[in-house]
Scaffold this motif. Structure first.
Motif, PDB file in Angstrom:
ATOM      1  N   VAL A   2       0.855  -1.183   0.000  1.00 42.46           N
ATOM      2  CA  VAL A   2       0.000   0.000   0.000  1.00 42.46           C
ATOM      3  C   VAL A   2       0.890   1.231   0.000  1.00 42.46           C
ATOM      4  CG1 VAL A   2      -1.693   1.326   1.309  1.00 42.46           C
ATOM      5  CG2 VAL A   2      -1.880  -1.165   1.219  1.00 42.46           C
ATOM      6  N   ILE A  28      -5.239  -1.674  -1.821  1.00 44.65           N
ATOM      7  CA  ILE A  28      -6.128  -0.981  -0.880  1.00 44.65           C
ATOM      8  C   ILE A  28      -7.227  -1.882  -0.349  1.00 44.65           C
ATOM      9  CG2 ILE A  28      -5.679   1.313  -1.812  1.00 44.65           C
ATOM     10  CD1 ILE A  28      -8.197   1.028  -3.479  1.00 44.65           C
ATOM     11  N   ILE A  31      -6.817  -2.918   3.289  1.00 43.83           N
ATOM     12  CA  ILE A  31      -6.825  -1.933   4.370  1.00 43.83           C
ATOM     13  C   ILE A  31      -8.068  -2.074   5.237  1.00 43.83           C
ATOM     14  CG2 ILE A  31      -6.906   0.510   4.918  1.00 43.83           C
ATOM     15  CD1 ILE A  31      -5.331   1.022   2.347  1.00 43.83           C
ATOM     16  N   MET A  34      -7.733   3.237   8.826  1.00 41.25           N
ATOM     17  CA  MET A  34      -6.813   4.290   8.400  1.00 41.25           C
ATOM     18  C   MET A  34      -6.837   5.373   9.445  1.00 41.25           C
ATOM     19  SD  MET A  34      -7.101   4.608   4.280  1.00 41.25           S
ATOM     20  CE  MET A  34      -5.588   5.584   4.224  1.00 41.25           C
ATOM     21  N   ALA A  97      -2.145   3.305   7.556  1.00 46.56           N
ATOM     22  CA  ALA A  97      -3.138   2.317   7.126  1.00 46.56           C
ATOM     23  C   ALA A  97      -2.767   0.972   7.738  1.00 46.56           C
ATOM     24  CB  ALA A  97      -3.185   2.218   5.615  1.00 46.56           C
ATOM     25  N   ALA A  99      -3.394  -3.082   7.651  1.00 45.54           N
ATOM     26  CA  ALA A  99      -3.905  -4.211   6.888  1.00 45.54           C
ATOM     27  C   ALA A  99      -3.935  -5.431   7.793  1.00 45.54           C
ATOM     28  CB  ALA A  99      -3.020  -4.463   5.671  1.00 45.54           C
TER      29      ALA A  99
END
Length: 117
Positions: A2, A28, A31, A34, A97, A99
């Motif tokens: 990302v 993305i 994700i 954020m 972000a 993940a």
């Protein structure tokens, strides 16, 4: 992978407003959350605000009522609206972000916010 690119940092007078943007690209779909963190000179990086994929938000006590985090899923962008800025808000602001599947955080390069008294 990302990639995160922040923009919107500037010099502003106390009491003023700024809006930071963070554009995400790459994987993305991975994700979950954020958010924004900040680091002032000589201090550790600290949490500012977070927004989940479902739209739930969370804020540091120091910015509650002044900052608002939001996201535009169509543009893969997260925003941080900052109002009633104080000199103590001066810092480099970093987009983050998380993940979950990968179990890792991604960071942008940072954008400088300076609030003059």
């Amino acid at each position: 992978q990302v990639q995160l690119v922040e923009s919107g940092g500037a010099l502003v007078q106390a009491g003023g407003s700024l809006r930071l943007s963070c554009a995400a690209s790459g994987s993305i779909f991975s994700i979950n959350h954020m958010g924004w963190y900040r680091q002032a000179p000589g201090k550790q990086r600290e949490f500012v605000a977070q927004i989940t994929s479902g739209g739930s938000t969370n804020y540091a006590d120091s910015v509650k009522g002044r900052f608002t985090i939001s996201r535009d899923n169509a543009k893969n962008t997260v925003y941080l609206q900052m109002n009633s800025l104080k000199p103590e808000d001066t810092a480099v602001y970093y987009c983050n972000a998380f993940a979950l599947v990968e179990g890792r955080h991604y960071w942008g390069q940072g954008t400088q916010v300076t609030v003059s008294s």
